[in-house]
Scaffold this motif. Sequence first.
Motif, short mmCIF file in Angstrom:
data_model
loop_
_atom_site.label_atom_id
_atom_site.label_comp_id
_atom_site.label_asym_id
_atom_site.label_seq_id
_atom_site.Cartn_x
_atom_site.Cartn_y
_atom_site.Cartn_z
N ALA A 125 -42.69 4.85 15.97
CA ALA A 125 -42.64 3.86 14.88
C ALA A 125 -41.56 4.23 13.88
CB ALA A 125 -44.00 3.76 14.19
N ARG A 126 -41.50 5.51 13.53
CA ARG A 126 -40.48 5.95 12.55
C ARG A 126 -39.07 5.72 13.12
NH1 ARG A 126 -43.01 10.87 11.71
NH2 ARG A 126 -41.07 12.02 11.55
N LEU B 27 -47.23 2.20 14.55
CA LEU B 27 -47.66 2.77 13.26
C LEU B 27 -49.16 3.05 13.23
CD1 LEU B 27 -45.93 0.81 10.34
CD2 LEU B 27 -45.92 3.28 10.70
N ASN B 28 -49.94 2.15 13.84
CA ASN B 28 -51.40 2.26 13.80
C ASN B 28 -51.98 2.99 14.99
OD1 ASN B 28 -52.15 0.67 11.33
ND2 ASN B 28 -50.90 -0.85 12.36
N HIS C 102 -45.81 -2.29 14.25
CA HIS C 102 -47.16 -2.19 13.68
C HIS C 102 -48.12 -1.50 14.65
CE1 HIS C 102 -46.98 -4.35 9.82
NE2 HIS C 102 -45.98 -5.01 10.37
N LEU D 150 -42.34 -0.67 5.28
CA LEU D 150 -42.90 -0.07 6.50
C LEU D 150 -42.55 1.41 6.62
CD1 LEU D 150 -42.24 -3.08 8.91
CD2 LEU D 150 -44.48 -2.17 8.29
N ARG E 90 -46.62 7.34 16.80
CA ARG E 90 -46.30 7.20 15.35
C ARG E 90 -44.88 7.67 15.09
NH1 ARG E 90 -51.60 9.24 14.89
NH2 ARG E 90 -50.86 11.26 14.11
N LYS F 93 -44.96 3.18 4.53
CA LYS F 93 -46.26 3.22 5.23
C LYS F 93 -46.24 4.31 6.30
CE LYS F 93 -49.57 0.44 7.82
NZ LYS F 93 -49.87 -0.84 8.48
N ALA F 94 -45.12 4.39 7.04
CA ALA F 94 -44.99 5.39 8.10
C ALA F 94 -45.06 6.80 7.53
CB ALA F 94 -43.67 5.18 8.85
#
Length: 466
Positions: A435-436, A424-425, A421, A455, A432, A458-459
């Motif tokens: 995150a992926r 991602l943010n 999280h 998720l 980012r 979202k990504a």
Amino acid sequence: MAALRDCKAWQDAGLVLSTSSNEACKLFDAVLTQYATWTNNESLGGIEGCLSKLKAADPNFTMGHVLANGLELIGTGRSVRLDRELGSAVTAMVALSKAQPLTERERLHVSALDVFARGQLPKACELWEQILQSHPTDLLALKFSHDTYFYLGYQRQMRDSVARVYPFWTPDVPLSSYVKGYYSFGLVETNLYDRAEKVAHEALAINQTDAWSVHTIAHVNEMKAEVEKGLKFMKETEKNWKSSDMLACHNYWHWALYYIEKGEYEAALTIYDKHIAPVCLASGSILDIVDNCSMLYRLHLEGVKLGDRWNDLLGVTKKHTKDHILLFNDVHYLMSFLGAKDHKTTEELLTTLQELARAPHEDHQLSLAPHLGLPLCQAFVEFENGNCDKAVDLLYPIRYELVQVGGSDAQRDVFSLLLIHAALNSKSEAKRNLARCLLHERDLLRPKSPMTERLIRKAAAVHSMA
């Protein structure tokens, strides 16, 4: 239930207890049985009731003191550093042992608790292992070591400690089916899911009320993200384990995790409000407190509005602000302070942990604080303050070392979710991208996980907006 063992029965089992009181021996067995089965058994008088009767039956029974002090220490809600009464009890136990002609096994039990009380958890496990090498059916040594390996994050040791004595636990040995449950949990924590499930089902075939074996299967379904199978299993077996008062709350926590995984937040909150929060407020048990904090934090990461629940929990967690007995506990208390936006208590937890970590000590957990505990806690603080980049910088380098703060893979997953999280943010494209990558990794570990799919979507949305 088998008849409780008197002096002769313990002697016949090769586990001599140094007391002439048959009543003390039977009460020792009653307490050990309840600890081993995670249940305060009313017909036996509950653990507390039995312990007070045990003390009265023979006040100088060293193993009675070992049992009473060991259960306090292993509960991780009290420590000799914070609690003068417990410190005096441990000192008295050691003095008593020196004044009596005990067996070598009993002396090792006293030594193990003495070093545990000083925070030397790995050393305590070495002493319990020494007992098990010559007395493989010493259930107290087995269970104390099992729980302590769990706190240390020593996953293979937790599995292999039971494996080494497993052949000696034949069906005629009291409580042998529960040892299957301990072994199955060691298997699940070393990713041997199919074997873990098989052994847990063997235990449940002998005793369907074995809440720890149910808990192993709950873990298997959680780690494989087999949500529907998990929900069905918990529902079908609920009547068998809900009276296991020491573990029922934790099993309900597992049940609620399946709903969070599915994104069915109201169903998760219903379980929380009915079976998790009230139990925690009543019991004050550290396992129950940790479950409460962890569950609300997972829902918080999912963006769920939690109303007054954090403030209600604060009443239970705040008194543990300066404990610093286990880093795993500290970080969960911190979640509740952050959730309730209690900045003063957050600061107090961090500064007192920093001070303890700087002082010279022999405490294993505190030795991990500078490079693991404090960065982990700080990552939660940075994330809540909106500093996602900083949270990633703190958490990513230590992610493979976090096993050392203890707990199970399922419990520590909240740290992985925080990292995802935060990444991602993040404002940084590189983070980012991280995150992926972390989500691809998660997807292969837990195929068809609804949470991972959410998720990933979202990504992708974040990426297209960038």
